[in-house]
Design a protein around this motif. Structure first.
Motif, PDB file in Angstrom:
ATOM      1  N   VAL A  34       7.861  11.134  -2.441  1.00 28.57           N
ATOM      2  CA  VAL A  34       6.684  11.997  -2.346  1.00 28.57           C
ATOM      3  C   VAL A  34       6.450  12.294  -0.871  1.00 28.57           C
ATOM      4  CG1 VAL A  34       4.225  12.203  -2.837  1.00 28.57           C
ATOM      5  CG2 VAL A  34       5.692  10.892  -4.382  1.00 28.57           C
ATOM      6  N   PHE A  35       6.351  13.569  -0.536  1.00 24.96           N
ATOM      7  CA  PHE A  35       6.094  13.983   0.840  1.00 24.96           C
ATOM      8  C   PHE A  35       4.668  14.499   0.972  1.00 24.96           C
ATOM      9  CE2 PHE A  35      10.677  14.418   0.446  1.00 24.96           C
ATOM     10  CZ  PHE A  35      11.135  13.900   1.642  1.00 24.96           C
ATOM     11  N   ALA A  36       4.052  14.197   2.105  1.00 28.91           N
ATOM     12  CA  ALA A  36       2.730  14.736   2.420  1.00 28.91           C
ATOM     13  C   ALA A  36       2.637  14.909   3.932  1.00 28.91           C
ATOM     14  CB  ALA A  36       1.628  13.812   1.919  1.00 28.91           C
ATOM     15  N   HIS A  37       1.758  15.763   4.343  1.00 26.17           N
ATOM     16  CA  HIS A  37       1.612  16.060   5.768  1.00 26.17           C
ATOM     17  C   HIS A  37       0.549  15.191   6.443  1.00 26.17           C
ATOM     18  CE1 HIS A  37       1.818  18.524   9.390  1.00 26.17           C
ATOM     19  NE2 HIS A  37       0.503  18.491   9.406  1.00 26.17           N
ATOM     20  N   HIS A  38      -0.599  15.041   5.815  1.00 26.73           N
ATOM     21  CA  HIS A  38      -1.729  14.358   6.446  1.00 26.73           C
ATOM     22  C   HIS A  38      -1.795  12.876   6.066  1.00 26.73           C
ATOM     23  CE1 HIS A  38      -2.963  18.580   6.741  1.00 26.73           C
ATOM     24  NE2 HIS A  38      -3.475  18.178   7.884  1.00 26.73           N
ATOM     25  N   ILE A  64      -2.496   8.442  -1.755  1.00 29.01           N
ATOM     26  CA  ILE A  64      -1.371   8.313  -2.686  1.00 29.01           C
ATOM     27  C   ILE A  64      -0.889   6.868  -2.703  1.00 29.01           C
ATOM     28  CG2 ILE A  64       1.034   8.955  -3.112  1.00 29.01           C
ATOM     29  CD1 ILE A  64       0.278  11.773  -2.056  1.00 29.01           C
ATOM     30  N   GLU A  65      -0.714   6.301  -1.526  1.00 33.72           N
ATOM     31  CA  GLU A  65      -0.251   4.913  -1.431  1.00 33.72           C
ATOM     32  C   GLU A  65      -1.240   3.960  -2.105  1.00 33.72           C
ATOM     33  OE1 GLU A  65       1.584   2.036   2.008  1.00 33.72           O
ATOM     34  OE2 GLU A  65      -0.116   3.296   2.556  1.00 33.72           O
ATOM     35  N   ALA A  66      -2.520   4.147  -1.880  1.00 35.68           N
ATOM     36  CA  ALA A  66      -3.539   3.275  -2.468  1.00 35.68           C
ATOM     37  C   ALA A  66      -3.547   3.364  -3.993  1.00 35.68           C
ATOM     38  CB  ALA A  66      -4.914   3.627  -1.910  1.00 35.68           C
ATOM     39  N   PRO A  71       5.749  -1.123  -6.620  1.00 36.58           N
ATOM     40  CA  PRO A  71       6.395  -1.323  -5.319  1.00 36.58           C
ATOM     41  C   PRO A  71       6.753   0.018  -4.670  1.00 36.58           C
ATOM     42  CG  PRO A  71       7.290  -2.847  -6.925  1.00 36.58           C
ATOM     43  CD  PRO A  71       6.424  -1.867  -7.682  1.00 36.58           C
ATOM     44  N   THR A  72       6.222   0.221  -3.486  1.00 38.97           N
ATOM     45  CA  THR A  72       6.314   1.506  -2.788  1.00 38.97           C
ATOM     46  C   THR A  72       6.606   1.263  -1.316  1.00 38.97           C
ATOM     47  OG1 THR A  72       4.659   2.417  -4.297  1.00 38.97           O
ATOM     48  CG2 THR A  72       4.981   3.591  -2.249  1.00 38.97           C
ATOM     49  N   LYS A 132      18.152   0.031  -2.006  1.00 35.05           N
ATOM     50  CA  LYS A 132      18.816  -1.123  -2.624  1.00 35.05           C
ATOM     51  C   LYS A 132      17.956  -1.895  -3.624  1.00 35.05           C
ATOM     52  CE  LYS A 132      22.391  -1.029   0.382  1.00 35.05           C
ATOM     53  NZ  LYS A 132      23.710  -0.693   0.029  1.00 35.05           N
ATOM     54  N   ASP A 133      16.665  -1.966  -3.391  1.00 36.28           N
ATOM     55  CA  ASP A 133      15.780  -2.771  -4.240  1.00 36.28           C
ATOM     56  C   ASP A 133      15.376  -1.956  -5.469  1.00 36.28           C
ATOM     57  OD1 ASP A 133      13.774  -4.306  -5.431  1.00 36.28           O
ATOM     58  OD2 ASP A 133      12.868  -4.871  -3.514  1.00 36.28           O
ATOM     59  N   THR A 134      15.824  -2.389  -6.629  1.00 32.53           N
ATOM     60  CA  THR A 134      15.539  -1.637  -7.856  1.00 32.53           C
ATOM     61  C   THR A 134      14.055  -1.644  -8.218  1.00 32.53           C
ATOM     62  OG1 THR A 134      16.061  -3.589  -9.193  1.00 32.53           O
ATOM     63  CG2 THR A 134      17.842  -1.999  -8.810  1.00 32.53           C
ATOM     64  N   ARG A 135      13.308  -2.606  -7.675  1.00 36.72           N
ATOM     65  CA  ARG A 135      11.866  -2.649  -7.959  1.00 36.72           C
ATOM     66  C   ARG A 135      11.107  -1.572  -7.192  1.00 36.72           C
ATOM     67  NH1 ARG A 135      10.755  -8.335  -5.916  1.00 36.72           N
ATOM     68  NH2 ARG A 135      12.297  -7.508  -4.492  1.00 36.72           N
ATOM     69  N   VAL A 136      11.605  -1.184  -6.028  1.00 34.77           N
ATOM     70  CA  VAL A 136      10.939  -0.175  -5.197  1.00 34.77           C
ATOM     71  C   VAL A 136      11.319   1.199  -5.732  1.00 34.77           C
ATOM     72  CG1 VAL A 136      10.645   0.759  -2.879  1.00 34.77           C
ATOM     73  CG2 VAL A 136      10.996  -1.699  -3.196  1.00 34.77           C
ATOM     74  N   ARG A 137      10.349   1.842  -6.370  1.00 28.87           N
ATOM     75  CA  ARG A 137      10.631   3.101  -7.060  1.00 28.87           C
ATOM     76  C   ARG A 137      10.047   4.326  -6.375  1.00 28.87           C
ATOM     77  NH1 ARG A 137       9.048   3.125 -12.868  1.00 28.87           N
ATOM     78  NH2 ARG A 137      10.426   4.925 -12.828  1.00 28.87           N
ATOM     79  N   VAL A 138       9.137   4.120  -5.415  1.00 31.07           N
ATOM     80  CA  VAL A 138       8.465   5.257  -4.792  1.00 31.07           C
ATOM     81  C   VAL A 138       8.565   5.147  -3.274  1.00 31.07           C
ATOM     82  CG1 VAL A 138       6.296   6.524  -4.562  1.00 31.07           C
ATOM     83  CG2 VAL A 138       6.818   5.356  -6.708  1.00 31.07           C
ATOM     84  N   ALA A 139       8.896   6.274  -2.651  1.00 33.32           N
ATOM     85  CA  ALA A 139       8.843   6.391  -1.195  1.00 33.32           C
ATOM     86  C   ALA A 139       7.799   7.451  -0.875  1.00 33.32           C
ATOM     87  CB  ALA A 139      10.199   6.782  -0.628  1.00 33.32           C
ATOM     88  N   VAL A 140       6.794   7.062  -0.120  1.00 35.32           N
ATOM     89  CA  VAL A 140       5.744   7.985   0.322  1.00 35.32           C
ATOM     90  C   VAL A 140       6.045   8.289   1.785  1.00 35.32           C
ATOM     91  CG1 VAL A 140       3.268   8.322   0.618  1.00 35.32           C
ATOM     92  CG2 VAL A 140       4.109   6.956  -1.302  1.00 35.32           C
ATOM     93  N   LEU A 141       6.400   9.544   2.052  1.00 36.95           N
ATOM     94  CA  LEU A 141       6.886   9.918   3.374  1.00 36.95           C
ATOM     95  C   LEU A 141       6.062  11.034   3.989  1.00 36.95           C
ATOM     96  CD1 LEU A 141      10.707  10.082   2.524  1.00 36.95           C
ATOM     97  CD2 LEU A 141       9.389   8.097   3.279  1.00 36.95           C
TER      98      LEU A 141
END
Length: 115
Positions: free
Chosen positions: A61-65, A72-74, A80-81, A102-111
């Protein structure tokens, strides 16, 4: 909410020309841009949670601000993010990327789009 934020900016529903009430026009557009991101958050979170429930993969998930990234993170505390933004050091950034890959539990990247 949005109405309160618009009032803070000096915008009223009946304003004919909101620019007249704003001392620094350069500050107005970035704030309005941020508000447009913030009003999308509930729908983004809803769709994101639905996707995570219906799929087994990972999502970015990408966001600017930062305020949008924060919300989103909260909202994903139970999932696991990772988060990478301009405040993330290069060393930590690499660790987070590896974790996401690598970690199968980490499913979301907030960038951040500016990171």
């Amino acid at each position: 909410g949005l109405e309160a934020d618009l009032q803070k900016l000096g915008l009223q529903e009946n304003d004919k020309n909101p620019d007249e009430d704003i001392d620094d026009g350069k500050a107005f557009l970035p704030k309005l841009f941020e508000l447009t991101g913030r009003v999308k958050i509930p729908v983004v979170i809803s769709q994101l949670k639905r996707w995570l429930n219906d799929n087994e993969g990972k999502i970015i998930v990408f966001a600017h601000h930062h305020s949008v990234l924060d919300q989103i993170e909260a909202s994903l505390k139970a999932i696991p993010t990772i988060r990478i933004d301009g405040k993330t050091s290069p060393k930590k950034r690499q660790e987070l990327v590896v974790s996401f890959q690598k970690d199968t539990r980490v499913r979301v990247a907030v960038l951040s789009t500016t990171a």
